[in-house]
Design an enzyme around this catalytic site. Structure first.
Site, mmCIF file in Angstrom:
data_model
loop_
_atom_site.group_PDB
_atom_site.id
_atom_site.type_symbol
_atom_site.label_atom_id
_atom_site.label_comp_id
_atom_site.label_asym_id
_atom_site.label_seq_id
_atom_site.Cartn_x
_atom_site.Cartn_y
_atom_site.Cartn_z
ATOM 1 N N VAL A 1 0.861 -1.180 0.000
ATOM 2 C CA VAL A 1 0.000 0.000 0.000
ATOM 3 C C VAL A 1 0.896 1.229 0.000
ATOM 4 O O VAL A 1 1.792 1.344 0.831
ATOM 5 C CB VAL A 1 -0.889 -0.010 1.268
ATOM 6 N N CYS A 2 0.677 2.145 -0.927
ATOM 7 C CA CYS A 2 1.507 3.353 -1.020
ATOM 8 C C CYS A 2 1.323 4.234 0.215
ATOM 9 O O CYS A 2 0.202 4.622 0.555
ATOM 10 C CB CYS A 2 1.140 4.164 -2.258
ATOM 11 N N VAL A 3 2.436 4.590 0.853
ATOM 12 C CA VAL A 3 2.355 5.334 2.115
ATOM 13 C C VAL A 3 1.745 6.727 1.932
ATOM 14 O O VAL A 3 0.916 7.158 2.748
ATOM 15 C CB VAL A 3 3.733 5.418 2.815
ATOM 16 N N ALA B 1 -1.912 6.434 1.235
ATOM 17 C CA ALA B 1 -2.583 5.892 2.423
ATOM 18 C C ALA B 1 -2.748 6.960 3.506
ATOM 19 O O ALA B 1 -3.782 7.023 4.181
ATOM 20 C CB ALA B 1 -1.807 4.696 2.978
#
Lengths: 130, 135, 103, 103, 135, 130
Positions: free
Chosen positions: F77-79, F82
């Site tokens: 999941v892309c920080v 997110a």
């Protein structure tokens, strides 16, 4: 005049929530009443308090909370749509055994009847979405 | 509640590709309890919501097409289909499931809920609405 | 190099199929998925541009699972468009050099 | 009754403006917002259908804030389309009997 | 990492109406550090991403248009604009901001990063890509 | 063959995550390798463990977790995306002083470099979105 607002999309990805916010703010500043803001579909994601957007950008959830605080707005998140997408208040979070509530201040979770009621009670219903 | 309003649901999106059709139907079902006048319009890709023989096993999603046939039991029986949208898509009324209701003023005779409309009639439906719900 | 183009939107709602067809080359395949499968049916307003592209040697496929979900049977699909399943989608992606998703 | 129609999508990407213009009546207003403001510019592929609708008495408006965000200046907007701000949007919603959002 | 690949970013959506343009740009900036070949294509509504004089104060959103002008410093200097998309939208190259880079092979002369392409050239760009990123 | 998958939309609202799931499953069942599944834009919302969809429908987050468990998939999941949208692991949640982590099992939060790396390392990158 009494407006009701429906928001179908979440924060950041679509402009819908931003446009609805600007409309709502302008309506209030011009002496109109907002009967209710109803968050449906991905719109429920506007009700998360977990978002931490970059500090040089707006925080969509937070500006809704602030506007609601200032004008005592009724911000309603649809319970069925919220359950699918993981938005919880204290009660829902306990009932489903999840870690914690993540609903933002001044938002409340309720049923779709609140949308129909808004359509009945308001002079105009406006829908913002994709 | 002071008055009866005319709620028009504008269904313009295909099912399954997005969730709007399903969640719109959920509003219609809840809304039916409020004893308002209800009209459903299927226009543009919304006409695909009513196709017969939908089978979602292959895509792993819930098939909600059967729910439309229950609308008559909820007194939702004003259902308008845009003729041009069907035609553009190579479809006819034969491709859609038949939605019916039982007319309590006519000895509960089973009648069709569906009416084919042109753009002029569609304009009238929009113009006469008190509340327009778009998803 | 050959490209697999995927189109997931209805050609009656969006212009993505149009743009795709304006750049697709004759060693490539256009795969219609999700709401895009509507474009595969016979006698629609999109049919002629697909027929034209076929005439230029472009290959077409449509995802059967998405057709079925929308109640559109395979015998309504235009001649020359092959119906594939998810495994066929995977095979198409492997058989072409790259994949362009027209989102 | 008169209707305020809002269109929030580019007419170059989606068909929603087309459908809107096919049902809009001459006592109504079409307001272009968000990505829909692109349709308000002069000399686009959408211009002629807007001109036709104007000829039938349909009124047009465009949201200035959304024009500005996209770098499109008000002097590029077609004659006959009025530029409004959010307060003007609110006023339009109040002045018409209902609102149809072409999402 | 064994080889250099050609990454083509297909930018097809307008800014602000959706977040794709902004988050795409964030990928380009991160990707620049990986020393791959990078090409940016602006086609369909993607051409609006590069318009001059964007001012987002009125809509309350962050204006990220200035970031494009930094692309040259990241060695991202192959930027292709689809001519037909501009024309359909009543735009010309004069409506777009000028993106430049300094050519280290030519005594750091400032050169334009932008090239107008037709659909045939666009087809070639897609065909020659190793990785196509769509948002 | 080695595939990488990018998912741009969240669960339920768009079919993108479902199609990507079916593609990934079919690829694995046919002997291919999945280098990584990268969740970007609203796609990060697939990584919530708070979703409680109706029991007669699929749970998009849960089927991804199960597939990852079975095939040891790398779900990233892309920080940045997110953070905007309120998806947190333990670390992020503590760092930002939020109530709890809400990330689903087998998902991990990391940077955009993971997407570029996937593009470099995989034979094919496929993007699923709106």
């Amino acid at each position: 005049m009494k407006f009701a607002i429906q928001i179908n999309e979440g924060p950041f990805t679509h402009q819908a929530a931003d446009t609805a916010y600007q409309f709502t703010k302008a309506a209030l500043e011009n002496g109109h009443e907002i009967f209710r803001v109803f968050f449906y579909h991905d719109g429920v994601n506007n009700g998360t308090m977990y978002g931490v957007p970059p500090i040089d950008d707006r925080n969509v959830s937070a500006i809704w909370s602030e506007l609601a605080e200032k004008y005592d707005l009724d911000l309603v998140v649809c319970v069925a749509a919220a359950q699918r997408r993981g938005i919880m208040d204290e009660d829902e979070s306990k009932r489903h055994g999840k870690g914690a509530a993540n609903i933002a201040p001044k938002f409340r979770i309720s049923g779709l009847g609140q949308l129909i009621e808004a359509g009945i009670e308001a002079d105009r219903l406006l829908v913002f979405g994709d | 509640m002071s008055e009866t309003k005319k709620f028009v649901y504008m269904n313009r999106k295909a099912p399954y590709g997005t969730v709007y059709a399903l969640e719109s139907l959920e509003v219609v079902l809840i809304g039916a309890a409020f004893e308002q006048e209800v009209q459903l319009v299927f226009v543009d890709d919304g006409v695909y919501q009513l196709t017969k023989n939908q089978s979602t096993d292959g895509i792993g999603m819930k098939n909600f097409s059967k729910t439309y046939s229950a609308l008559g039991d909820y007194d939702v029986n004003q259902i308008y289909i845009d003729e041009q949208s069907l035609k553009d898509r190579g479809l006819t009324m034969d491709d859609l499931q038949e939605l019916t209701y039982e007319d309590e003023d006519d000895d509960w005779a089973e009648k069709s809920s569906m009416k084919l409309v042109n753009r002029e009639q569609l304009a009238e439906l929009i113009g006469n609405a008190d509340v327009l719900l778009n998803f | 190099m050959s490209t697999l183009h995927t189109v997931n939107k209805s050609p009656f709602e969006r212009s993505s199929l149009d743009t795709c067809l304006s750049v697709v080359s004759n060693d490539s395949t256009v795969l219609l998925i999700e709401d895009g499968v509507a474009g595969a049916l016979q006698n629609t307003t999109a049919s002629s541009s697909i027929t034209d592209a076929m005439g230029n040697g472009v290959k077409f496929a449509v995802l059967g699972e998405d057709l079925g979900a929308r109640g559109l049977s395979a015998d309504r699909v235009m001649d020359g468009i092959s119906v594939v399943d998810y495994a066929g989608f995977v095979q198409l992606a492997a058989d072409h050099d790259n994949v362009q998703s027209w989102l």
